[in-house]
Each structure stands twice: as C-alpha cells, then as structure tokens.
Design an enzyme around this catalytic site. Sequence first.
Site, PDB file in Angstrom:
ATOM      1  N   GLN A  18       7.126  -7.417   9.968  1.00 30.13           N
ATOM      2  CA  GLN A  18       7.029  -6.320  10.777  1.00 30.13           C
ATOM      3  C   GLN A  18       5.369  -6.490  11.365  1.00 30.13           C
ATOM      4  O   GLN A  18       5.221  -6.149  12.559  1.00 30.13           O
ATOM      5  CB  GLN A  18       6.669  -4.893   9.799  1.00 30.13           C
ATOM      6  CG  GLN A  18       6.742  -3.763  10.529  1.00 30.13           C
ATOM      7  CD  GLN A  18       8.020  -3.450  11.403  1.00 30.13           C
ATOM      8  OE1 GLN A  18       9.040  -4.024  11.259  1.00 30.13           O
ATOM      9  NE2 GLN A  18       8.151  -2.639  12.407  1.00 30.13           N
ATOM     10  N   GLY A  40      30.365 -13.294 -13.083  1.00 25.78           N
ATOM     11  CA  GLY A  40      28.971 -13.229 -12.158  1.00 25.78           C
ATOM     12  C   GLY A  40      27.761 -12.386 -13.162  1.00 25.78           C
ATOM     13  O   GLY A  40      27.426 -13.286 -14.071  1.00 25.78           O
ATOM     14  N   SER A  41      27.667 -11.126 -12.765  1.00 22.82           N
ATOM     15  CA  SER A  41      26.856 -10.408 -13.945  1.00 22.82           C
ATOM     16  C   SER A  41      27.553 -10.459 -15.395  1.00 22.82           C
ATOM     17  O   SER A  41      26.810 -10.454 -16.369  1.00 22.82           O
ATOM     18  CB  SER A  41      26.533  -8.935 -13.262  1.00 22.82           C
ATOM     19  OG  SER A  41      25.946  -8.986 -12.064  1.00 22.82           O
ATOM     20  N   ARG A  91      -4.134 -11.399  16.368  1.00 25.13           N
ATOM     21  CA  ARG A  91      -3.289 -10.836  17.389  1.00 25.13           C
ATOM     22  C   ARG A  91      -4.036  -9.854  18.020  1.00 25.13           C
ATOM     23  O   ARG A  91      -4.238  -8.792  17.259  1.00 25.13           O
ATOM     24  CB  ARG A  91      -2.181 -10.449  16.778  1.00 25.13           C
ATOM     25  CG  ARG A  91      -1.050  -9.729  17.565  1.00 25.13           C
ATOM     26  CD  ARG A  91      -0.293 -10.443  18.675  1.00 25.13           C
ATOM     27  NE  ARG A  91       0.662  -9.868  19.461  1.00 25.13           N
ATOM     28  CZ  ARG A  91       0.998 -10.301  20.604  1.00 25.13           C
ATOM     29  NH1 ARG A  91       0.516 -11.172  21.114  1.00 25.13           N
ATOM     30  NH2 ARG A  91       1.892  -9.328  21.609  1.00 25.13           N
ATOM     31  N   GLU A 121      19.611 -15.496 -11.529  1.00 27.42           N
ATOM     32  CA  GLU A 121      19.025 -15.343 -12.626  1.00 27.42           C
ATOM     33  C   GLU A 121      19.204 -13.995 -13.165  1.00 27.42           C
ATOM     34  O   GLU A 121      18.371 -13.318 -13.891  1.00 27.42           O
ATOM     35  CB  GLU A 121      17.609 -15.740 -12.864  1.00 27.42           C
ATOM     36  CG  GLU A 121      16.982 -16.935 -12.302  1.00 27.42           C
ATOM     37  CD  GLU A 121      17.573 -18.225 -13.288  1.00 27.42           C
ATOM     38  OE1 GLU A 121      17.865 -18.036 -14.474  1.00 27.42           O
ATOM     39  OE2 GLU A 121      17.519 -19.256 -12.836  1.00 27.42           O
ATOM     40  N   THR A 163      28.109 -19.480 -13.819  1.00 27.09           N
ATOM     41  CA  THR A 163      28.652 -18.458 -12.959  1.00 27.09           C
ATOM     42  C   THR A 163      30.090 -18.929 -12.503  1.00 27.09           C
ATOM     43  O   THR A 163      30.264 -20.167 -12.214  1.00 27.09           O
ATOM     44  CB  THR A 163      27.976 -18.125 -11.605  1.00 27.09           C
ATOM     45  OG1 THR A 163      26.646 -17.605 -11.980  1.00 27.09           O
ATOM     46  CG2 THR A 163      28.576 -17.215 -10.668  1.00 27.09           C
ATOM     47  N   ARG A 201      18.310  -0.563 -21.867  1.00 28.00           N
ATOM     48  CA  ARG A 201      18.810  -0.748 -23.148  1.00 28.00           C
ATOM     49  C   ARG A 201      17.709  -0.683 -24.106  1.00 28.00           C
ATOM     50  O   ARG A 201      18.017  -0.166 -25.297  1.00 28.00           O
ATOM     51  CB  ARG A 201      19.603  -2.274 -23.010  1.00 28.00           C
ATOM     52  CG  ARG A 201      20.614  -2.197 -24.215  1.00 28.00           C
ATOM     53  CD  ARG A 201      21.258  -3.489 -23.919  1.00 28.00           C
ATOM     54  NE  ARG A 201      22.259  -3.491 -23.086  1.00 28.00           N
ATOM     55  CZ  ARG A 201      22.560  -4.934 -22.363  1.00 28.00           C
ATOM     56  NH1 ARG A 201      22.195  -5.836 -22.501  1.00 28.00           N
ATOM     57  NH2 ARG A 201      23.592  -4.754 -21.600  1.00 28.00           N
ATOM     58  N   PHE A 243      28.593 -21.110  -7.287  1.00 25.10           N
ATOM     59  CA  PHE A 243      27.187 -21.034  -6.781  1.00 25.10           C
ATOM     60  C   PHE A 243      26.240 -21.746  -7.630  1.00 25.10           C
ATOM     61  O   PHE A 243      25.309 -20.977  -8.007  1.00 25.10           O
ATOM     62  CB  PHE A 243      26.856 -19.402  -6.942  1.00 25.10           C
ATOM     63  CG  PHE A 243      27.837 -18.387  -6.137  1.00 25.10           C
ATOM     64  CD1 PHE A 243      28.237 -19.011  -4.824  1.00 25.10           C
ATOM     65  CD2 PHE A 243      27.794 -17.188  -6.523  1.00 25.10           C
ATOM     66  CE1 PHE A 243      28.988 -18.021  -4.290  1.00 25.10           C
ATOM     67  CE2 PHE A 243      28.487 -16.021  -5.649  1.00 25.10           C
ATOM     68  CZ  PHE A 243      29.135 -16.666  -4.605  1.00 25.10           C
ATOM     69  N   GLN A 251      -5.504   1.186  11.358  1.00 18.82           N
ATOM     70  CA  GLN A 251      -5.507   1.599   9.957  1.00 18.82           C
ATOM     71  C   GLN A 251      -3.919   1.463   9.641  1.00 18.82           C
ATOM     72  O   GLN A 251      -3.587   1.112   8.349  1.00 18.82           O
ATOM     73  CB  GLN A 251      -6.030   2.935   9.859  1.00 18.82           C
ATOM     74  CG  GLN A 251      -6.158   3.221   8.473  1.00 18.82           C
ATOM     75  CD  GLN A 251      -6.735   4.511   8.049  1.00 18.82           C
ATOM     76  OE1 GLN A 251      -6.216   5.580   8.658  1.00 18.82           O
ATOM     77  NE2 GLN A 251      -8.010   4.730   7.383  1.00 18.82           N
TER      78      GLN A 251
HETATM   79  C1  FAD Z   1      21.275 -19.023  -4.164  1.00 15.41           C
HETATM   80  C2  FAD Z   1      21.820 -18.933  -5.505  1.00 15.41           C
HETATM   81  C3  FAD Z   1      21.873 -19.786  -6.470  1.00 15.41           C
HETATM   82  C4  FAD Z   1      22.652 -19.903  -7.897  1.00 15.41           C
HETATM   83  N1  FAD Z   1      22.370 -20.587  -8.896  1.00 15.41           N
HETATM   84  C5  FAD Z   1      23.142 -20.482  -9.940  1.00 15.41           C
HETATM   85  C6  FAD Z   1      23.160 -21.617 -10.925  1.00 15.41           C
HETATM   86  O1  FAD Z   1      22.494 -22.656 -10.841  1.00 15.41           O
HETATM   87  N2  FAD Z   1      23.813 -21.535 -11.946  1.00 15.41           N
HETATM   88  C7  FAD Z   1      24.956 -20.346 -12.087  1.00 15.41           C
HETATM   89  O2  FAD Z   1      25.393 -20.315 -13.260  1.00 15.41           O
HETATM   90  N3  FAD Z   1      24.853 -19.431 -11.344  1.00 15.41           N
HETATM   91  C8  FAD Z   1      24.002 -19.358 -10.180  1.00 15.41           C
HETATM   92  N4  FAD Z   1      24.166 -18.351  -9.134  1.00 15.41           N
HETATM   93  C9  FAD Z   1      24.708 -17.300  -9.386  1.00 15.41           C
HETATM   94  C10 FAD Z   1      24.046 -15.965  -9.905  1.00 15.41           C
HETATM   95  O3  FAD Z   1      23.474 -16.121 -10.999  1.00 15.41           O
HETATM   96  C11 FAD Z   1      25.066 -14.899  -9.714  1.00 15.41           C
HETATM   97  O4  FAD Z   1      25.549 -14.707  -8.275  1.00 15.41           O
HETATM   98  C12 FAD Z   1      24.442 -13.473 -10.119  1.00 15.41           C
HETATM   99  O5  FAD Z   1      24.264 -13.716 -11.501  1.00 15.41           O
HETATM  100  C13 FAD Z   1      25.316 -12.148  -9.456  1.00 15.41           C
HETATM  101  O6  FAD Z   1      26.569 -12.502  -9.725  1.00 15.41           O
HETATM  102  P1  FAD Z   1      27.868 -12.131  -8.695  1.00 15.41           P
HETATM  103  O7  FAD Z   1      27.308 -12.843  -7.716  1.00 15.41           O
HETATM  104  O8  FAD Z   1      29.175 -12.617  -9.273  1.00 15.41           O
HETATM  105  O9  FAD Z   1      27.633 -10.619  -8.418  1.00 15.41           O
HETATM  106  P2  FAD Z   1      28.422  -9.366  -9.237  1.00 15.41           P
HETATM  107  O10 FAD Z   1      28.110  -9.521 -10.708  1.00 15.41           O
HETATM  108  O11 FAD Z   1      29.813  -9.458  -8.615  1.00 15.41           O
HETATM  109  O12 FAD Z   1      27.445  -8.323  -8.721  1.00 15.41           O
HETATM  110  C14 FAD Z   1      27.558  -7.762  -7.748  1.00 15.41           C
HETATM  111  C15 FAD Z   1      26.884  -6.463  -7.379  1.00 15.41           C
HETATM  112  O13 FAD Z   1      27.078  -5.423  -8.447  1.00 15.41           O
HETATM  113  C16 FAD Z   1      26.026  -5.185  -9.301  1.00 15.41           C
HETATM  114  N5  FAD Z   1      26.458  -4.939 -10.637  1.00 15.41           N
HETATM  115  C17 FAD Z   1      27.236  -5.849 -11.405  1.00 15.41           C
HETATM  116  N6  FAD Z   1      27.482  -5.207 -12.555  1.00 15.41           N
HETATM  117  C18 FAD Z   1      26.549  -4.012 -12.806  1.00 15.41           C
HETATM  118  C19 FAD Z   1      26.291  -3.074 -13.757  1.00 15.41           C
HETATM  119  N7  FAD Z   1      26.990  -3.154 -14.862  1.00 15.41           N
HETATM  120  N8  FAD Z   1      25.567  -1.906 -13.337  1.00 15.41           N
HETATM  121  C20 FAD Z   1      24.931  -1.906 -12.079  1.00 15.41           C
HETATM  122  N9  FAD Z   1      25.259  -2.945 -11.065  1.00 15.41           N
HETATM  123  C21 FAD Z   1      26.048  -3.877 -11.391  1.00 15.41           C
HETATM  124  C22 FAD Z   1      25.244  -6.424  -8.951  1.00 15.41           C
HETATM  125  O14 FAD Z   1      23.830  -5.927  -9.476  1.00 15.41           O
HETATM  126  C23 FAD Z   1      25.522  -6.538  -7.612  1.00 15.41           C
HETATM  127  O15 FAD Z   1      24.690  -5.679  -6.729  1.00 15.41           O
HETATM  128  C24 FAD Z   1      23.352 -18.618  -7.900  1.00 15.41           C
HETATM  129  C25 FAD Z   1      23.496 -17.613  -6.984  1.00 15.41           C
HETATM  130  C26 FAD Z   1      22.811 -17.764  -5.747  1.00 15.41           C
HETATM  131  C27 FAD Z   1      22.929 -16.960  -4.649  1.00 15.41           C
END
Ligand code: FAD
Length: 382
Positions: free
Chosen positions: A339, A131-132, A268, A366, A126, A378, A156, A279
């Site tokens: 809750q 990110g994604s 509790r 992940e 990342t 997909r 991250f 219930q």
């Molecule tokens: C505690 C922690 C540990 C981590 N450890 C690692 C690590 O060891 N190595 C590493 O490489 N990374 C690591 N990461 C990074 C993690 O993999 C990314 O944070 C994650 O993949 C999301 O990327 P982003 O944070 O940039 O979010 P973004 O990609 O910016 O996404 C933001 C939002 O937009 C949504 N989104 C994005 N694209 C689309 C789409 N095409 N369609 C619909 N929705 C979309 C996402 O679902 C999300 O809700 C870690 C993150 C955390 C929080």
Amino acid sequence: MRLLNLSDEQKQIVKIVKEFTDKEIKPYAAEWDEEERFPRPVFNKMSELGLSGLSCQEEYGGSYLDFLTKAMVFEELSKGCVAMAATLSVHTMVAYIIEKYANEEMKKKYLPRINSGEMLCSFALTEANAGSDAAALETRAESRNGGFVLNGNKIFITSAGEAELYFVMAKTDKSKGARGITSFLVEKGNPGLGFGKKEKKMGFNASITGELVLTDCVVPKDAVVGSVGEGFRYALETLDLGRVNIAAMAVGLAQAALDYALEYAKNRVQFGKPIASFQGVQFMLADMATEIEAGRGLTYNAARLMDNGAKAQEVTLAAAMAKRFTTDTAMKVTTDAVQILGGYGCMREYPVERYMRSAKILQIVEGTNQIQRIIVARQLLA
Ligand SMILES: Cc1cc2nc3c(=O)[nH]c(=O)nc-3n(C[C@H](O)[C@H](O)[C@H](O)COP(=O)(O)OP(=O)(O)OC[C@H]3O[C@@H](n4cnc5c(N)ncnc54)[C@H](O)[C@@H]3O)c2cc1C
C-alpha cells in the site's frame, strides 16, 4: 530494537548470517522466485557456513546453535529469501528428530551427511485427505520379509524430488489411529519412491513443493526412526520447533517489508513532500514496527523456553502463539508495505509484492493459523 543479554558469540553469528544474506541471497531472491528454482549451490554455501547442521551436536558433524540463536538466524535469512529459510528449516527439523530419537547406527549413517548438506532432507506428513487432520493419513507400511513395504501418496512436500532423504510418516497399525503411525527414512533412488507433480505456487518459489508417490516401496526394518507407533509424537514435537522457525521467518519477512517501505516513504514525493511526512503513512509505519516487535518478543520467548527446557505443553503453547501472531502480522505488514508503495508496490520490479505472496503461505504451513488458535484455546480451556 536492541535485544538485551545476547552473548558476543550470538551477535557474531547473526552478523555473519546477515552478511551472507546480503551478499548471496537478497540480490538473487526475485530471480529464483520468477524461475521457480531452488538454488542448490547456494544451499551448499549455507552448509559451508554450518547452517545445515545447526540443530545437531558436533559429534555428528553438526554446528549446534541454541534455539534463540537459531531463531535469529532464520530471521536474518528470511530478510533475503523466506523460501530458502523454509527449505533449511525443514531440513534441520528432520536432523533434529534423527538426533533425538534414532538409534546410534542410524545417526552415524545419516547425520554427518545431513549436517554437511550432502543430503538435503524432506518431511512428508501431508496427504490429499490428511492436512490439518494429519493423523488421518492413509499411507500404509506393511511389515514384510523382515522389513516394511510403503504405499501411498504425500502432497505439498517441501523439497520433493530435490532432497536426498525423506522422513515419511505411514500407518503401521490402522486400528490405533495416531498411535499406529511410524516414521521411516526413505532414500532418493529407492525404486519404490517416485515424484509426482511439482506444484506451481503463488509464491515461495525458491522452495520446491511436490508430491511423493510410494509404490511398493521396500525399506529395511532399520529404516524405522525411533520406535514403531511413535512417529506422530515425533512429528508433533518437531512441528513445535518448526513453528518457532516459521515465526522467526515471519518476523524477518515483515522487517524486510517495513525497511523497504520506510526508505521508499522517505524518498517518494507527492504533493511536494515525501509521503513519509503524511500522518496517514506515518501511522501505518508505526503500527508495522510495533507489531513486528511484539511478534519478535513472542518468538524469542518461545525459543528461550525451549533453551531452558520448559515443559512440552508450555513450549507448544508459546510456539503456537508465536506462529499465529507473527504470520498474521507478516501478512498485514507486507500488505501495508504494498500500500505504501502504491502502484509500484504491485510491480515485480519491487520486492514487496513477493513478500506479500510469501506471507500468505506462512499463515498456512506448519499448521494453519486456525489450528494454532485451536492449540491455544485447548490449553486455556483445559
Ligand atoms: C508451500 C507449502 C509447503 C508445505 N510443505 C510441507 C511439507 O514439507 N511437509 C508436509 O507434510 N506438509 C507440507 N505442507 C502442507 C501443509 O502443512 C498443509 O497445507 C496444512 O497443514 C493445511 O492442510 P490442508 O492444506 O490440507 O488444509 P485443510 O486442512 O483442508 O484446511 C482448509 C481450511 O480449513 C481450516 N480448518 C481445518 N480444520 C479446522 C478446524 N478444526 N477448525 C477450524 N478451521 C479448520 C484450515 O485452517 C484451512 O483454513 C506444505 C504446504 C504448503 C502450502
């Protein structure tokens, strides 16, 4: 619920890990979270049990476990501390790629030290703008003097600064997109590898998350894992495996929340009766248990597909379904556990608020749960 067809060996491994978790992890997890501290001595004890080598063969000092047993191990550990399980998961993912794709020399050089826990591993994909859309990464690796020079920042990253070995993905050929990404091993101590800010997170605090800063980081050509241009393919394959680990962790976390809420509800007393006799509370408990069991089924099925050598596409689908469902379930179950505990559930003296903070993170790591849905859709539409 009882799982059929487990071997005596599998049952014994799960029992050992459960005892270890109850003794060495569970009593201290709140303290590590509060202090935002990765307890390396406990990781070392996990290594003594063979857990740091669970994805590799004995030949390389590993203690190989099949994917189903591995999933059950991650589930048990996560009942104690999901952040510790996540650190171990990342470590074993890197070991897996090295064993599968590296040349013999690299395997012999690193795997015994990785499997013994002497070298903790970190997986660096990342970036701030990737990110994604991880293939958009901007870290460059230029070929120079028979080796490579890496420049860029990773954010991250689990175990940044703590780990001794970094699996870093960088572009060797910008014009080729994902096919221009190569993976490298960079050792801590390389003068070109620095560590930026350590993140302050909402939870998961026994796992360190931070930044890697690669500045003219020189590595030899034999720091390349596998082949040039194949790094992203390795990363995607490893993420399938990581997602099954995350799913197992989510199941363990949710189970811990249910177990706690159930005991609490039996004890509790309000309106002269245990709240478990109402219930409204019973229905919450029943749904929690049912959804956890459904998630466990998806997770174990994904692991079994891997154990049976299913096609890559089938594994990707099963892993994405399991990761999405179990982590959404963990979010719901941990929220319901808070809750059920009412005001007490909001207090740090009780573990359920920590479980809830961790569950949120599982929905993001992940590959976010939106990305998991994209993977599933997909394949449905292909
Ligand atoms: C505690 C922690 C540990 C981590 N450890 C690692 C690590 O060891 N190595 C590493 O490489 N990374 C690591 N990461 C990074 C993690 O993999 C990314 O944070 C994650 O993949 C999301 O990327 P982003 O944070 O940039 O979010 P973004 O990609 O910016 O996404 C933001 C939002 O937009 C949504 N989104 C994005 N694209 C689309 C789409 N095409 N369609 C619909 N929705 C979309 C996402 O679902 C999300 O809700 C870690 C993150 C955390 C929080």
